[in-house]
Design an enzyme around this catalytic site. Structure first.
Site, PDB file in Angstrom:
ATOM      1  CG  HIS A 128       6.692 -39.121 -94.952  1.00  0.00           C
ATOM      2  ND1 HIS A 128       7.645 -38.286 -95.471  1.00  0.00           N
ATOM      3  CD2 HIS A 128       7.220 -40.363 -95.012  1.00  0.00           C
ATOM      4  CE1 HIS A 128       8.703 -38.994 -95.832  1.00  0.00           C
ATOM      5  NE2 HIS A 128       8.476 -40.255 -95.555  1.00  0.00           N
ATOM      6  CG  ASP A 205       1.718 -38.019 -98.704  1.00  0.00           C
ATOM      7  OD1 ASP A 205       1.791 -38.870 -99.623  1.00  0.00           O
ATOM      8  OD2 ASP A 205       2.595 -37.893 -97.830  1.00  0.00           O
ATOM      9  CD  GLN A 208       3.284 -45.756 -97.582  1.00  0.00           C
ATOM     10  OE1 GLN A 208       2.989 -46.890 -97.987  1.00  0.00           O
ATOM     11  NE2 GLN A 208       4.542 -45.392 -97.409  1.00  0.00           N
ATOM     12  CE  LYS A 231       6.705 -44.169-100.240  1.00  0.00           C
ATOM     13  NZ  LYS A 231       7.807 -44.627 -99.402  1.00  0.00           N
ATOM     14  CB  CYS A 369      10.039 -39.942 -92.678  1.00  0.00           C
ATOM     15  SG  CYS A 369      11.579 -40.413 -93.419  1.00  0.00           S
TER      16      CYS A 369
HETATM   17  N1  PLP Z   1       4.591 -39.427 -97.782  1.00  0.00           N
HETATM   18  C1  PLP Z   1       4.433 -40.673 -97.282  1.00  0.00           C
HETATM   19  C2  PLP Z   1       3.175 -41.003 -96.538  1.00  0.00           C
HETATM   20  C3  PLP Z   1       5.433 -41.624 -97.451  1.00  0.00           C
HETATM   21  O1  PLP Z   1       5.274 -42.847 -96.934  1.00  0.00           O
HETATM   22  C4  PLP Z   1       6.611 -41.252 -98.161  1.00  0.00           C
HETATM   23  C5  PLP Z   1       7.715 -42.225 -98.323  1.00  0.00           C
HETATM   24  O2  PLP Z   1       8.053 -42.964 -97.420  1.00  0.00           O
HETATM   25  C6  PLP Z   1       6.721 -39.968 -98.666  1.00  0.00           C
HETATM   26  C7  PLP Z   1       5.693 -39.086 -98.462  1.00  0.00           C
HETATM   27  C8  PLP Z   1       7.930 -39.524 -99.428  1.00  0.00           C
HETATM   28  O3  PLP Z   1       8.028 -40.171-100.637  1.00  0.00           O
HETATM   29  P1  PLP Z   1       9.300 -39.958-101.585  1.00  0.00           P
HETATM   30  O4  PLP Z   1      10.512 -40.127-100.698  1.00  0.00           O
HETATM   31  O5  PLP Z   1       9.183 -41.005-102.597  1.00  0.00           O
HETATM   32  O6  PLP Z   1       9.220 -38.597-102.140  1.00  0.00           O
END
Ligand code: PLP
Length: 411
Positions: A128, A205, A208, A231, A369
């Site tokens: 992401h 990270d 998910q 999430k 993203c």
């Molecule tokens: N990393 C992953 C794999 C994600 O799916 C997301 C959100 O879609 C993020 C990071 C970013 O999360 P946040 O916008 O809550 O900081």
């Protein structure tokens, strides 16, 4: 199509705990298939936020009055609940606005002071943007390089290729536990073991992963683990960073302000211990109180039950979508979370998502993203249906029927 109820759970009763799932959209029952974007919230979380704001609202750690102590206790209780949920110690858990903040904190507080020209950061193709851009910002400032681990056509990490990238100049490896586009579940333990053997610091990270499977961070062998609360059935603007105590202790503050200091003089300031050193300013107190309740609520439901339920729904949805002519699924990893990215030949993802919305079905369309991943697949956009335990077999049938219909309208 019916599936055995994992753990003997009454999933209809669980679903009924989510008030929003009872509403209609464009005159049709809402079918919410965008939980990877943000999850819906159970009544217990909504009520916890409401109760906090109605009865206990005050700032944390700043007031000796009754409400101040109640607010502080509620906030710290949320930290303890989350720590238990994730298998870590509360004093190693920094509460923050989510994964984006958490990864930037590691980038600017751990990596920026350490990395030198010629050293390298390894990322993967499936990241992401939140796990790409902070490292680019740090690489620009330090002269470090970014190297990218590639994927197999199924969307799994090419592990042999990854090991080859882990050369002596690599100081940090940052990767997703679960891909938000492909659903691929990465073998975190094995990757962290290989990195640790080479003295490389690992950042995972977990955005998910934690909402969809049991995660015991302390068993993974990583150095940092980031997650996001919205999430995880919690409010937006919540989440956290777990870091090894010795790493957090050696990191300078990321943001300066109230709460993160020990003493402030105009000649210079000294700083609080972790995790407070990294929590400058007034936090999202009500949000984290809600997130603490979400963690408890999910723990009671049982994350193994959640995972089994979502795997059953994923199998049903994969079979139903595979029967649609011209539909391509991106990401067919052997171990996969309940995310299906897809495209239908001759249609545009945004058109599909717009027409599905008119049927009451919420899916995401676009690049999710993850520009470098979609470029690699050679597509400009996909649709993504992401499931959660509160979805139903009937919703998946409705989704498949709607897809057949909108495909017919577009072709
Ligand atoms: N990393 C992953 C794999 C994600 O799916 C997301 C959100 O879609 C993020 C990071 C970013 O999360 P946040 O916008 O809550 O900081």
């Amino acid at each position: 199509m019916s599936h055995p109820a994992p753990g003997g759970i009454d999933w209809a009763a669980v679903r009924a705990e989510f008030p929003i799932l009872g509403r209609e959209v464009h005159g049709k029952p809402l079918v919410y298939l965008d939980s990877a974007n943000t999850s819906q919230k159970p009544r217990a979380v909504i009520e916890a936020v409401d109760t906090f704001l109605t009865r206990h609202n005050a700032n944390v750690s700043r007031a000796v009055h009754a409400l101040g102590s109640e607010a502080t206790e509620a906030y710290e209780n949320a930290r303890r609940r989350l720590a238990t949920f994730l298998g870590v110690r509360a004093e190693e858990l920094v509460l923050c606005s989510g994964t984006t903040f958490a990864l930037n904190l590691v980038a600017f507080s751990w990596a920026l002071p350490r990395l030198k020209p010629g050293e390298a950061i390894v990322l993967t193709r499936m990241e992401h943007h939140a796990n790409i851009v902070p490292w680019q910002l740090v690489a620009e400032r330090t002269g470090a390089r970014i190297k990218v681990a590639e994927l197999t056509p199924e969307g799994e990490l090419d592990l042999e290729g990854l090991w080859r990238l882990l050369t002596p100049e690599v100081k940090l490896l940052a990767f997703a536990h679960v891909s938000n586009v492909l659903g691929t579940v990465n073998p975190v333990r094995e990757i962290c073991r290989e990195a640790a053997r080479r003295g490389i610091t690992t950042v995972v990270d977990g955005s998910q992963a934690v909402p969809h499977r049991p995660v015991d961070i302390s068993a993974l062998g990583c150095d940092f683990y980031a997650f996001t609360g919205h999430k995880l059935c919690g409010p937006t603007g919540t989440g956290g960073l777990w870091g090894r105590r010795e790493l957090l202790a050696g990191m300078p503050p990321f943001l300066g302000g109230g709460e993160m200091i020990r003493e402030v003089r105009f000649e210079g300031s000294t700083f609080n211990d972790p995790p407070y050193r990294f929590e400058a300013g007034t936090p999202n107190i009500a949000g984290h109180v809600g997130l603490g309740v979400a963690a408890d609520w999910l723990q009671n439901l049982g994350m193994a039950n959640v995972e089994a339920r979502e795997q059953a729904l994923l199998a049903q949805a994969t079979a139903a979508l595979s029967a649609i002519p011209g539909l391509r699924i991106f990401g067919t990893a052997r171990e996969k979370a309940a995310v299906i990215s897809f495209a239908i030949e001759g249609t545009h993802a945004h058109d599909l998502a717009t027409l599905l919305d008119l049927e009451g079905i919420a899916v995401r369309s676009g690049q999710h993203c993850a520009h470098p991943l979609l470029q690699w697949f050679g597509v400009s956009a996909t649709c993504r249906a992401s499931l959660a335990f509160y979805n139903t077999e009937a919703e998946i049938e409705a989704f498949a029927a709607a897809l057949h219909k909108v495909r017919g309208l577009l072709l």
